[in-house]
Scaffold this motif. Structure first.
Motif, short mmCIF file in Angstrom:
data_model
loop_
_atom_site.label_atom_id
_atom_site.label_comp_id
_atom_site.label_asym_id
_atom_site.label_seq_id
_atom_site.Cartn_x
_atom_site.Cartn_y
_atom_site.Cartn_z
N LEU A 2 18.42 70.75 48.97
CA LEU A 2 18.89 70.96 50.35
C LEU A 2 20.15 70.15 50.63
N ILE A 3 21.11 70.81 51.29
CA ILE A 3 22.31 70.14 51.79
C ILE A 3 22.24 70.15 53.31
N ALA A 4 22.38 68.97 53.92
CA ALA A 4 22.29 68.87 55.37
C ALA A 4 22.99 67.60 55.83
N ALA A 38 22.33 72.19 58.72
CA ALA A 38 21.88 72.28 57.34
C ALA A 38 22.39 73.57 56.71
N VAL A 39 22.55 73.57 55.40
CA VAL A 39 22.82 74.80 54.66
C VAL A 39 21.48 75.51 54.51
N SER A 40 21.28 76.53 55.32
CA SER A 40 19.98 77.22 55.35
C SER A 40 19.90 78.32 54.30
N ALA A 41 21.05 78.80 53.84
CA ALA A 41 21.09 79.86 52.85
C ALA A 41 22.49 79.89 52.24
N TYR A 42 22.62 80.58 51.15
CA TYR A 42 23.95 80.83 50.60
C TYR A 42 23.91 82.16 49.86
N TYR A 43 25.07 82.70 49.57
CA TYR A 43 25.13 83.95 48.82
C TYR A 43 26.28 83.92 47.84
N THR A 44 26.15 84.70 46.80
CA THR A 44 27.23 84.94 45.85
C THR A 44 27.59 86.41 45.92
#
Length: 406
Positions: free
Chosen positions: A100-102, A107-113
């Motif tokens: 987790l990054i916060a 906070a970074v709740s999700a990411y996508y590529t």
């Protein structure tokens, strides 16, 4: 900073929620210009999602006279953490992140590529692969959903079933990984975003997949008119979904309108207080506002946004304002307009607290503008903490974060 860099970087702020909008997300940013395949792959993807191509002109928003309402059994949403965590969490060893990054309230709740896949001899489309925060592991889990957005509090997410656009919206419990409720929709939708209070979901409807490109290399451009048709407002606890027509803006090259949008994706977002909606433009101002019923409206009094996103540019205490992209960026006094501090970063994304901001930083001496990552920087620019690993943001397949209030 080059136009290519601006086009590439603006994707993230838009995908941010607090909104769409980091981005998109907000695919949710900027006047699109073809600038090479890598930039195209990044550029078509987002918060905040917000590209659109249209030939119908900037028509007044049309309210569906029947305002289709789907009724269903609602769900009881889990309570948000109180008080919310404010600690700093980093993962500078992995790209994409594993942990987790916060920082502070965000906070970074999700990411996508993203990747480009060929559809025909002269057409390609942008495909996203989403990873979602998992409270059980304090990390991220890759998913098969077409789109995801996490509600404030990081307890539930709205997800779209399928690969591209979807007629089925789910409410996912992040702690159990179980779907609390499926909501079937008459019109297919291509993005979802939670309201600021975490009780409603805004879903933008499209007749076909909006992230389609035509041409080759530097000549790739959105393929045809924007397919946006309208939007749903889903009241999760009541279990209802109301649909409204809202056609896209016209391409500025085809009209004399001063406000236009020349992109295929044109995802909608919430105003900061959740009483209005906004649609992105390719111009200044960067958005137009609508009532919840789809009638065009005046800009909400006093609201200031991070460009092309649903994030407030005003600090929690109301005293400071985040400035536009730059190197350096600057933060100004809300009352006087005087510069309160400058920061050696590329973009200011969201307030962690009254004194610190989540931002897009650059590696080393910023010699390569595409070598960048998420950082926490103080208003005066003197303190900086690396939150995520630097990566080549211009590379196909690089990850793009979504920010959500904790």
């Amino acid at each position: 900073m080059t136009r290519l860099l601006r086009d590439t970087l603006q994707e993230w702020a838009d995908e941010t929620r607090v909104p769409h909008d980091l981005a998109d997300r907000a695919l949710r940013r900027r006047a699109w210009k073809p600038a090479g395949m890598a930039a195209v792959a990044v550029g078509l993807v987002t918060a905040v999602a917000v590209f659109a191509v249209g030939l119908r002109g900037t028509e007044p928003a049309v309210r569906d006279p029947q305002a289709t309402m789907h009724a269903a059994t609602g769900v009881t949403l889990p309570p948000r953490p109180s008080p919310a965590p404010t600690d700093v969490r980093t993962d500078t060893e992995h790209s994409p992140p594993v942990k987790l990054i916060a920082a502070g309230r965000m906070a970074v709740s999700a990411y996508y590529t993203t990747r480009l896949e060929r559809v025909s001899a002269d057409e390609q489309r942008v495909r996203r692969t989403w990873s979602l925060y998992d409270p059980r592991t304090e990390g991220y889990e890759e998913t098969s959903w077409a789109w995801v957005d996490v509600a404030p509090g990081l307890q539930v997410a709205a997800v779209l079933e399928g690969e591209l656009i979807s007629r089925r919206l789910g409410i996912l419990d992040l702690n159990t990984r179980q779907i609390l409720k499926w909501i079937d929709l008459e019109h297919p939708v291509g993005s979802v975003v939670w309201s600021p209070d975490g009780t409603r979901v805004l879903a933008t409807a499209y007749s076909s997949y909006p992230d389609l490109l035509r041409g080759k290399g530097d000549q790739m451009a959105p393929a045809g008119n924007s397919p946006r048709t309208g939007y749903y407002i889903v009241d999760v606890e009541a279990g209802t979904a109301a649909y409204h027509d809202l056609p896209p803006m016209a391409d500025g090259m085809l009209t004399n309108d001063k406000i236009f949008n020349g992109n295929g994706r044109q995802d909608l977002g919430w105003s900061l207080d959740g009483t209005m909606l906004w649609a992105p433009t390719s111009t200044t101002p960067d958005r137009v506002f609508y009532t919840l019923d789809g009638e065009e409206a005046e800009w909400p009094k006093g609201e200031r946004y991070v460009d092309y996103s649903g994030i407030s540019a005003t600090s929690p205490n109301g005293r400071l304002i985040l400035g536009p992209d730059g190197l350096p960026t600057k933060i100004t006094d809300a009352g006087t307009g005087q510069v309160a501090g400058q920061q050696k970063v590329l973009q200011l994304h969201a307030w962690a607290d009254d004194d610190n901001v989540l931002a897009l930083g650059c590696a080393g001496s910023c010699g390569n503008e595409f070598n960048n990552g998420l950082v926490l920087v103080s208003v005066d620019g003197q303190r900086m903490t690396q939150l995520g690993a630097n990566r080549d943001s211009g590379k196909d397949g690089s990850w793009r974060w979504v920010l959500t209030p904790r």
